[in-house]
Design a protein around this motif. Structure first.
Motif, PDB file in Angstrom:
ATOM      1  N   GLU A  43       0.832  -1.207   0.000  1.00  0.00           N
ATOM      2  CA  GLU A  43       0.000   0.000   0.000  1.00  0.00           C
ATOM      3  C   GLU A  43       0.868   1.260   0.000  1.00  0.00           C
ATOM      4  O   GLU A  43       0.616   2.201  -0.750  1.00  0.00           O
ATOM      5  CB  GLU A  43      -0.941  -0.019   1.210  1.00  0.00           C
ATOM      6  N   GLU A  46       2.729   1.680  -3.394  1.00  0.00           N
ATOM      7  CA  GLU A  46       1.859   2.269  -4.407  1.00  0.00           C
ATOM      8  C   GLU A  46       1.636   3.760  -4.163  1.00  0.00           C
ATOM      9  O   GLU A  46       1.633   4.560  -5.103  1.00  0.00           O
ATOM     10  CB  GLU A  46       0.532   1.517  -4.458  1.00  0.00           C
ATOM     11  N   TYR A  47       1.454   4.136  -2.921  1.00  0.00           N
ATOM     12  CA  TYR A  47       1.259   5.541  -2.572  1.00  0.00           C
ATOM     13  C   TYR A  47       2.484   6.366  -2.970  1.00  0.00           C
ATOM     14  O   TYR A  47       2.361   7.396  -3.647  1.00  0.00           O
ATOM     15  CB  TYR A  47       0.986   5.683  -1.070  1.00  0.00           C
TER      16      TYR A  47
END
Length: 153
Positions: A43, A46-47
């Motif tokens: 997560e 990806e951020y």
């Protein structure tokens, strides 16, 4: 010596300073992507990759602005992207001009001419740089201060 144009010089100075800050931001994001990968936090990976992509676009906009303004400063029309080839001498001249503007020094002589024949030099146009950048995943390149562009000389 190139003619002085305070308005264009200020735009180049501002773009160079913003671009220099973006280099630091991209370096920081690269390190954060590497850390998130090491921690197996997809997560966060990806951020930070989205943030890296956004900063990359902003960086390239700054580079394009500097190039546009450099041509304008020298009273030249910028060639279309498919005909613009920035050879080593021209890149050196552009860099020296930006450094002189940032440091408040006299502008260097304008000698380099755009090369209209893309076969005359290795393809190092902005489009080629973007293609090469697209092939590299954020966070896989080298990191550290050695990647900074020295805009201050």
């Amino acid at each position: 010596m190139s003619p002085r144009n305070p308005e264009i010089e200020e735009r180049i100075r501002s773009a160079a300073q913003n671009t220099d800050k973006l280099i630091l931001k991209l370096d920081t994001l690269t390190n954060r992507i590497d850390t998130a990968r090491a921690n197996e936090n997809q997560e966060l990976v990806e951020y930070y990759e989205r943030k890296f992509a956004e900063a990359s676009v902003e960086f390239m906009d700054g580079v394009e602005t500097i190039l546009d303004d450099w041509y304008e400063l020298n009273g030249e029309a910028r060639p279309n992207a498919d005909r613009e080839v920035l050879g080593p001498e021209m890149l050196t001249e552009i860099h020296n001009t930006v450094v002189a503007i940032v440091q408040g020094l006299p502008l260097p002589e304008h000698h380099a001419a755009p090369v209209a024949d893309a076969t005359a030099l290795e393809d190092i146009s902005p489009n080629a740089l973007l293609r090469a950048e697209d092939q590299q995943t954020p966070g896989t390149g080298r990191s550290g201060r050695g990647n900074r562009v020295d805009l201050k000389g």
